[in-house]
Write an enzyme that holds these catalytic residues in place. Sequence first.
Site, mmCIF file in Angstrom:
data_model
loop_
_atom_site.group_PDB
_atom_site.id
_atom_site.type_symbol
_atom_site.label_atom_id
_atom_site.label_comp_id
_atom_site.label_asym_id
_atom_site.label_seq_id
_atom_site.Cartn_x
_atom_site.Cartn_y
_atom_site.Cartn_z
ATOM 1 N N VAL A 171 -11.302 2.494 -3.456
ATOM 2 C CA VAL A 171 -10.885 2.810 -5.173
ATOM 3 C C VAL A 171 -11.553 1.657 -5.633
ATOM 4 O O VAL A 171 -11.987 0.807 -4.725
ATOM 5 C CB VAL A 171 -9.635 1.985 -4.828
ATOM 6 C CG1 VAL A 171 -8.956 1.620 -6.395
ATOM 7 C CG2 VAL A 171 -7.825 2.774 -4.559
ATOM 8 N N HIS A 222 -10.095 -5.316 -2.627
ATOM 9 C CA HIS A 222 -9.378 -5.305 -2.479
ATOM 10 C C HIS A 222 -8.714 -5.533 -1.641
ATOM 11 O O HIS A 222 -9.591 -5.115 -0.442
ATOM 12 C CB HIS A 222 -7.555 -3.924 -2.748
ATOM 13 C CG HIS A 222 -8.581 -2.884 -2.402
ATOM 14 N ND1 HIS A 222 -9.617 -1.538 -3.120
ATOM 15 C CD2 HIS A 222 -8.166 -1.756 -1.241
ATOM 16 C CE1 HIS A 222 -10.071 -1.316 -2.392
ATOM 17 N NE2 HIS A 222 -9.397 -1.122 -1.447
ATOM 18 N N ASN A 277 -12.776 -3.316 2.547
ATOM 19 C CA ASN A 277 -14.265 -1.859 2.779
ATOM 20 C C ASN A 277 -14.785 -1.750 1.252
ATOM 21 O O ASN A 277 -14.396 -1.647 0.497
ATOM 22 C CB ASN A 277 -12.941 -0.506 2.708
ATOM 23 C CG ASN A 277 -12.074 -0.783 3.610
ATOM 24 O OD1 ASN A 277 -12.531 -1.490 4.906
ATOM 25 N ND2 ASN A 277 -11.391 -0.226 3.880
ATOM 26 N N ASP A 304 1.048 -0.810 0.077
ATOM 27 C CA ASP A 304 0.032 0.214 0.050
ATOM 28 C C ASP A 304 0.717 1.706 -0.238
ATOM 29 O O ASP A 304 2.113 1.531 0.211
ATOM 30 C CB ASP A 304 -1.493 -0.046 0.953
ATOM 31 C CG ASP A 304 -2.582 1.306 1.060
ATOM 32 O OD1 ASP A 304 -3.244 0.828 1.093
ATOM 33 O OD2 ASP A 304 -1.966 1.978 1.084
ATOM 34 N N ILE A 305 0.667 2.242 -0.152
ATOM 35 C CA ILE A 305 1.496 3.353 -1.208
ATOM 36 C C ILE A 305 1.359 4.405 0.739
ATOM 37 O O ILE A 305 2.234 4.934 0.522
ATOM 38 C CB ILE A 305 0.446 4.703 -2.049
ATOM 39 C CG1 ILE A 305 1.788 5.187 -3.000
ATOM 40 C CG2 ILE A 305 -0.441 4.651 -2.245
ATOM 41 C CD1 ILE A 305 1.612 6.125 -4.006
#
Length: 121
Positions: free
Chosen positions: A95, A99, A86, A29-30
Site C-alpha cells: 500500500v 504506514h 516497509n 490490520d485486516i
Amino acid sequence: MDCLFCKIINKEIPAEIVFEDEQVIAFNDINPQAPHHVLVIPKKHIATTNEITDQDTALVGRMHQAAAEIAAERGFATEGYRAVMNCNSHGGQTVYHIHLHLLGGKALGWPPYTDTLKQPV
Ligand code: AMP
Ligand code: ZN
C-alpha cells in the site's frame, strides 16, 4: 487520489480505528500477523519512506510515539513489540501510503524476511 489509506482517513472505507489525532490515525490490520497488529499512518499522503521530507520529520516521530502509546494502552509495551515501515517492492510494501506496522503480543522472529515478493494492492 486513488489511495486505500486516504480513503480510510476520509472514512470512505471502513476500518477498526483504534487511535486518531490531528496528524495520525491508527487501525487494526485486516490481515494480522501477530495478536496485536495495528497500522499507524499519517493523515498526509506520503507514498513511501523515500518521499519523507524535512517538513515530515516530526510527523514520522509522532507515528512512532503513537505506536508506543497504543502498545502501552494494550499492555504489551514492556514486553516489547516491533514497529516497522516497509519500502517499495523489495521491502514488501503493498500500500503506497506510508504506514508503521505495530506488531506485538508474542515474541517475534528475527530476521523477519522471506524471499517472497508481495503484489501491490
Ligand atoms: P505493506 O505490505 O507493508 O504495504 O502493508 C500493508 C498492510 O495493509 C498489510 O499488512 C495489509 O494486511 C493491510 N491492509 C490492506 N488493506 C487493508 C484494509 N482495508 N484495512 C486494514 N488493513 C489493510
Ligand atoms: Zn494516501
